[in-house]
Scaffold this motif. Sequence first.
Motif, PDB file in Angstrom:
ATOM      1  N   LEU A  35      26.835  12.744  19.927  1.00 48.11           N
ATOM      2  CA  LEU A  35      27.695  13.843  20.419  1.00 48.11           C
ATOM      3  C   LEU A  35      26.949  14.926  21.240  1.00 48.11           C
ATOM      4  CD1 LEU A  35      30.416  15.337  19.966  1.00 48.11           C
ATOM      5  CD2 LEU A  35      29.361  16.326  17.954  1.00 48.11           C
ATOM      6  N   VAL A  36      25.529  15.199  20.604  1.00 47.43           N
ATOM      7  CA  VAL A  36      24.702  16.163  21.574  1.00 47.43           C
ATOM      8  C   VAL A  36      24.477  15.673  22.907  1.00 47.43           C
ATOM      9  CG1 VAL A  36      22.239  16.979  21.635  1.00 47.43           C
ATOM     10  CG2 VAL A  36      23.623  17.052  19.365  1.00 47.43           C
ATOM     11  N   GLY A  37      24.294  14.321  23.003  1.00 50.90           N
ATOM     12  CA  GLY A  37      24.063  13.840  24.368  1.00 50.90           C
ATOM     13  C   GLY A  37      25.085  13.699  25.009  1.00 50.90           C
ATOM     14  N   LEU A  38      26.143  13.581  24.750  1.00 50.45           N
ATOM     15  CA  LEU A  38      27.494  13.649  25.728  1.00 50.45           C
ATOM     16  C   LEU A  38      27.690  15.012  26.144  1.00 50.45           C
ATOM     17  CD1 LEU A  38      29.811  11.257  23.462  1.00 50.45           C
ATOM     18  CD2 LEU A  38      28.961  10.809  25.602  1.00 50.45           C
ATOM     19  N   VAL A  39      27.549  15.949  25.314  1.00 50.27           N
ATOM     20  CA  VAL A  39      27.706  17.375  25.468  1.00 50.27           C
ATOM     21  C   VAL A  39      26.556  17.786  26.668  1.00 50.27           C
ATOM     22  CG1 VAL A  39      27.308  19.742  24.755  1.00 50.27           C
ATOM     23  CG2 VAL A  39      28.650  18.340  23.300  1.00 50.27           C
ATOM     24  N   LEU A  40      25.252  17.318  26.549  1.00 50.24           N
ATOM     25  CA  LEU A  40      24.268  17.792  27.592  1.00 50.24           C
ATOM     26  C   LEU A  40      24.539  16.886  28.640  1.00 50.24           C
ATOM     27  CD1 LEU A  40      20.889  17.440  25.355  1.00 50.24           C
ATOM     28  CD2 LEU A  40      22.091  19.412  26.173  1.00 50.24           C
ATOM     29  N   ALA A  41      25.213  15.915  28.633  1.00 51.43           N
ATOM     30  CA  ALA A  41      25.666  15.088  29.950  1.00 51.43           C
ATOM     31  C   ALA A  41      26.569  15.914  30.651  1.00 51.43           C
ATOM     32  CB  ALA A  41      25.814  13.450  29.689  1.00 51.43           C
ATOM     33  N   ALA A  42      27.535  16.357  29.944  1.00 53.24           N
ATOM     34  CA  ALA A  42      28.676  17.107  30.464  1.00 53.24           C
ATOM     35  C   ALA A  42      28.308  18.289  31.158  1.00 53.24           C
ATOM     36  CB  ALA A  42      29.826  17.444  29.573  1.00 53.24           C
ATOM     37  N   ILE A  43      27.024  19.102  30.426  1.00 51.81           N
ATOM     38  CA  ILE A  43      26.595  20.295  30.976  1.00 51.81           C
ATOM     39  C   ILE A  43      25.891  19.974  32.238  1.00 51.81           C
ATOM     40  CG2 ILE A  43      24.829  22.149  30.526  1.00 51.81           C
ATOM     41  CD1 ILE A  43      25.727  22.013  27.637  1.00 51.81           C
ATOM     42  N   LEU A  44      25.106  18.822  32.181  1.00 48.85           N
ATOM     43  CA  LEU A  44      24.607  18.629  33.577  1.00 48.85           C
ATOM     44  C   LEU A  44      25.312  18.218  34.868  1.00 48.85           C
ATOM     45  CD1 LEU A  44      21.787  17.767  34.785  1.00 48.85           C
ATOM     46  CD2 LEU A  44      22.025  15.804  34.084  1.00 48.85           C
ATOM     47  N   LEU A  45      26.268  17.444  34.331  1.00 47.28           N
ATOM     48  CA  LEU A  45      27.230  16.994  35.571  1.00 47.28           C
ATOM     49  C   LEU A  45      27.920  18.331  35.900  1.00 47.28           C
ATOM     50  CD1 LEU A  45      28.966  13.693  34.025  1.00 47.28           C
ATOM     51  CD2 LEU A  45      27.151  14.174  35.976  1.00 47.28           C
ATOM     52  N   ARG A  46      28.394  19.320  34.973  1.00 44.17           N
ATOM     53  CA  ARG A  46      28.887  20.507  35.468  1.00 44.17           C
ATOM     54  C   ARG A  46      28.110  21.393  36.469  1.00 44.17           C
ATOM     55  NH1 ARG A  46      31.766  24.981  31.635  1.00 44.17           N
ATOM     56  NH2 ARG A  46      32.726  26.049  33.403  1.00 44.17           N
ATOM     57  N   ALA A  47      26.855  21.452  35.889  1.00 37.65           N
ATOM     58  CA  ALA A  47      25.696  22.048  36.796  1.00 37.65           C
ATOM     59  C   ALA A  47      25.505  21.803  38.213  1.00 37.65           C
ATOM     60  CB  ALA A  47      24.514  22.275  35.995  1.00 37.65           C
ATOM     61  N   MET A  48      25.737  20.377  38.085  1.00 37.03           N
ATOM     62  CA  MET A  48      25.357  19.547  39.465  1.00 37.03           C
ATOM     63  C   MET A  48      26.675  19.859  40.416  1.00 37.03           C
ATOM     64  SD  MET A  48      23.582  15.939  37.983  1.00 37.03           S
ATOM     65  CE  MET A  48      23.754  15.201  39.541  1.00 37.03           C
ATOM     66  N   ARG A  49      27.926  19.692  39.898  1.00 37.83           N
ATOM     67  CA  ARG A  49      28.989  19.949  40.725  1.00 37.83           C
ATOM     68  C   ARG A  49      28.794  21.369  41.074  1.00 37.83           C
ATOM     69  NH1 ARG A  49      34.038  16.965  37.369  1.00 37.83           N
ATOM     70  NH2 ARG A  49      33.229  14.689  38.110  1.00 37.83           N
ATOM     71  N   ARG A  50      28.657  22.501  40.393  1.00 38.05           N
ATOM     72  CA  ARG A  50      28.559  23.865  40.929  1.00 38.05           C
ATOM     73  C   ARG A  50      27.427  23.914  42.065  1.00 38.05           C
ATOM     74  NH1 ARG A  50      28.789  27.877  35.525  1.00 38.05           N
ATOM     75  NH2 ARG A  50      31.048  27.281  35.102  1.00 38.05           N
ATOM     76  N   ALA A  51      26.554  23.147  41.812  1.00 36.06           N
ATOM     77  CA  ALA A  51      25.358  23.431  42.914  1.00 36.06           C
ATOM     78  C   ALA A  51      25.774  22.807  44.286  1.00 36.06           C
ATOM     79  CB  ALA A  51      24.038  22.738  42.398  1.00 36.06           C
ATOM     80  N   ASN A  52      26.509  21.801  43.990  1.00 38.50           N
ATOM     81  CA  ASN A  52      26.991  21.059  45.279  1.00 38.50           C
ATOM     82  C   ASN A  52      28.095  21.804  45.980  1.00 38.50           C
ATOM     83  OD1 ASN A  52      27.235  18.910  46.999  1.00 38.50           O
ATOM     84  ND2 ASN A  52      28.691  17.658  45.889  1.00 38.50           N
ATOM     85  N   ARG A  53      28.676  22.652  45.319  1.00 30.85           N
ATOM     86  CA  ARG A  53      29.849  23.597  46.216  1.00 30.85           C
ATOM     87  C   ARG A  53      29.123  24.527  46.920  1.00 30.85           C
ATOM     88  NH1 ARG A  53      33.969  24.921  41.269  1.00 30.85           N
ATOM     89  NH2 ARG A  53      34.306  22.659  40.647  1.00 30.85           N
ATOM     90  N   ARG A  54      27.995  24.827  46.762  1.00 28.93           N
ATOM     91  CA  ARG A  54      27.319  26.076  47.323  1.00 28.93           C
ATOM     92  C   ARG A  54      26.353  25.690  48.570  1.00 28.93           C
ATOM     93  NH1 ARG A  54      24.296  29.506  42.505  1.00 28.93           N
ATOM     94  NH2 ARG A  54      26.277  29.641  41.339  1.00 28.93           N
TER      95      ARG A  54
END
Length: 54
Positions: A35-54
């Motif tokens: 569960l913790v690994g899935l949450v961390l993976a989701a946070i990482l992917l979300r941060a990468m998507r935000r960085a890609n928008r800029r």
Amino acid sequence: MGCLPVPLIALLGFAIGYVVDGRTGSVWGGGIGLLVGLVLAAILLRAMRRANRR
């Protein structure tokens, strides 16, 4: 790279659970680690998507 934390943290949780409470603890530790690994993976992917928008 985004999915790498999932198996690593699940295995770490399994090991910690096994040390704490044997077989039963390993099941709980593996589940919590997954569960913790899935949450961390989701946070990482979300941060990468935000960085890609800029």
